[in-house]
Write a protein that holds these residues in place. Structure first.
Motif, mmCIF file in Angstrom:
data_model
loop_
_atom_site.group_PDB
_atom_site.id
_atom_site.type_symbol
_atom_site.label_atom_id
_atom_site.label_comp_id
_atom_site.label_asym_id
_atom_site.label_seq_id
_atom_site.Cartn_x
_atom_site.Cartn_y
_atom_site.Cartn_z
ATOM 1 N N GLY A 1 -8.459 38.199 -32.395
ATOM 2 C CA GLY A 1 -7.384 37.789 -33.286
ATOM 3 C C GLY A 1 -6.052 38.362 -32.832
ATOM 4 O O GLY A 1 -5.921 38.903 -31.738
ATOM 5 N N TYR A 2 -5.065 38.237 -33.695
ATOM 6 C CA TYR A 2 -3.734 38.768 -33.399
ATOM 7 C C TYR A 2 -3.681 40.222 -33.854
ATOM 8 O O TYR A 2 -3.893 40.523 -35.021
ATOM 9 N N THR A 3 -3.414 41.112 -32.926
ATOM 10 C CA THR A 3 -3.369 42.536 -33.235
ATOM 11 C C THR A 3 -2.487 43.248 -32.218
ATOM 12 O O THR A 3 -2.265 42.751 -31.116
ATOM 13 N N ARG A 4 -1.991 44.403 -32.596
ATOM 14 C CA ARG A 4 -1.224 45.236 -31.665
ATOM 15 C C ARG A 4 -2.136 46.225 -30.951
ATOM 16 O O ARG A 4 -1.705 46.928 -30.053
ATOM 17 N N GLN A 5 -3.395 46.293 -31.358
ATOM 18 C CA GLN A 5 -4.351 47.176 -30.709
ATOM 19 C C GLN A 5 -4.728 46.622 -29.343
ATOM 20 O O GLN A 5 -4.687 45.423 -29.111
ATOM 21 N N ALA A 6 -5.116 47.519 -28.449
ATOM 22 C CA ALA A 6 -5.643 47.097 -27.150
ATOM 23 C C ALA A 6 -7.140 46.876 -27.305
ATOM 24 O O ALA A 6 -7.828 47.680 -27.937
ATOM 25 N N SER A 7 -7.636 45.789 -26.764
ATOM 26 C CA SER A 7 -9.071 45.503 -26.789
ATOM 27 C C SER A 7 -9.644 45.790 -25.408
ATOM 28 O O SER A 7 -9.229 45.187 -24.418
ATOM 29 N N TRP A 8 -10.593 46.701 -25.349
ATOM 30 C CA TRP A 8 -11.277 47.025 -24.104
ATOM 31 C C TRP A 8 -12.625 46.323 -24.139
ATOM 32 O O TRP A 8 -13.408 46.515 -25.066
ATOM 33 N N LEU A 9 -12.906 45.499 -23.132
ATOM 34 C CA LEU A 9 -14.172 44.795 -23.036
ATOM 35 C C LEU A 9 -15.015 45.412 -21.932
ATOM 36 O O LEU A 9 -14.504 45.748 -20.867
ATOM 37 N N ARG A 10 -16.311 45.539 -22.199
ATOM 38 C CA ARG A 10 -17.243 46.060 -21.195
ATOM 39 C C ARG A 10 -18.331 45.011 -21.009
ATOM 40 O O ARG A 10 -18.945 44.561 -21.979
ATOM 41 N N LEU A 11 -18.515 44.578 -19.777
ATOM 42 C CA LEU A 11 -19.543 43.583 -19.512
ATOM 43 C C LEU A 11 -20.132 43.799 -18.133
ATOM 44 O O LEU A 11 -19.546 44.474 -17.286
ATOM 45 N N THR A 12 -21.305 43.228 -17.913
ATOM 46 C CA THR A 12 -21.982 43.323 -16.639
ATOM 47 C C THR A 12 -22.018 41.947 -16.008
ATOM 48 O O THR A 12 -22.427 40.980 -16.660
ATOM 49 N N LEU A 13 -21.574 41.860 -14.781
ATOM 50 C CA LEU A 13 -21.626 40.608 -14.031
ATOM 51 C C LEU A 13 -22.753 40.706 -13.014
ATOM 52 O O LEU A 13 -22.829 41.665 -12.255
ATOM 53 N N ALA A 14 -23.625 39.715 -13.016
ATOM 54 C CA ALA A 14 -24.725 39.674 -12.057
ATOM 55 C C ALA A 14 -24.643 38.376 -11.277
ATOM 56 O O ALA A 14 -24.409 37.317 -11.861
ATOM 57 N N PRO A 15 -24.830 38.446 -9.963
ATOM 58 C CA PRO A 15 -24.791 37.211 -9.180
ATOM 59 C C PRO A 15 -25.942 36.292 -9.585
ATOM 60 O O PRO A 15 -27.026 36.762 -9.938
ATOM 61 N N PRO A 16 -25.713 34.985 -9.560
ATOM 62 C CA PRO A 16 -26.779 34.059 -9.941
ATOM 63 C C PRO A 16 -27.967 34.135 -8.991
ATOM 64 O O PRO A 16 -27.783 34.170 -7.770
ATOM 65 N N HIS A 17 -29.146 34.238 -9.549
ATOM 66 C CA HIS A 17 -30.386 34.256 -8.778
ATOM 67 C C HIS A 17 -30.435 35.392 -7.767
ATOM 68 O O HIS A 17 -31.061 35.270 -6.724
#
Length: 71
Positions: free
Chosen positions: A35-51
């Motif tokens: 949404g609309y916010t002045r806070q910083a959003s930190w995202l953590r995710l794992t990317l894995a190559p296909p197959h």
């Protein structure tokens, strides 16, 4: 994927990547809308190559209402 909201936007990547911060992130599933916010959003995710093969990943952000993005 998991997210942490940085209330004042002052956290550094070193601080956010520390083991102590892991418990502050909350799971959000495959999509996230902060949404609309002045806070910083930190995202953590794992990317894995296909197959299990080397490949490229593309990060798609919609809608692009961002003031700043660092990857």
């Amino acid at each position: 994927m998991a997210v942490w909201q940085d209330p004042d936007g002052q956290a550094t990547i070193e601080q956010v990547a520390s083991p102590e911060m892991a418990e502050r992130f909350r799971p959000v599933g495959d999509t996230y809308s902060g949404g609309y916010t002045r806070q910083a959003s930190w995202l953590r995710l794992t990317l894995a190559p296909p197959h299990g093969r080397p490949g490229r990943a593309i990060l798609v952000l919609h809608p692009p209402y961002l003031d700043h993005l660092s990857v």
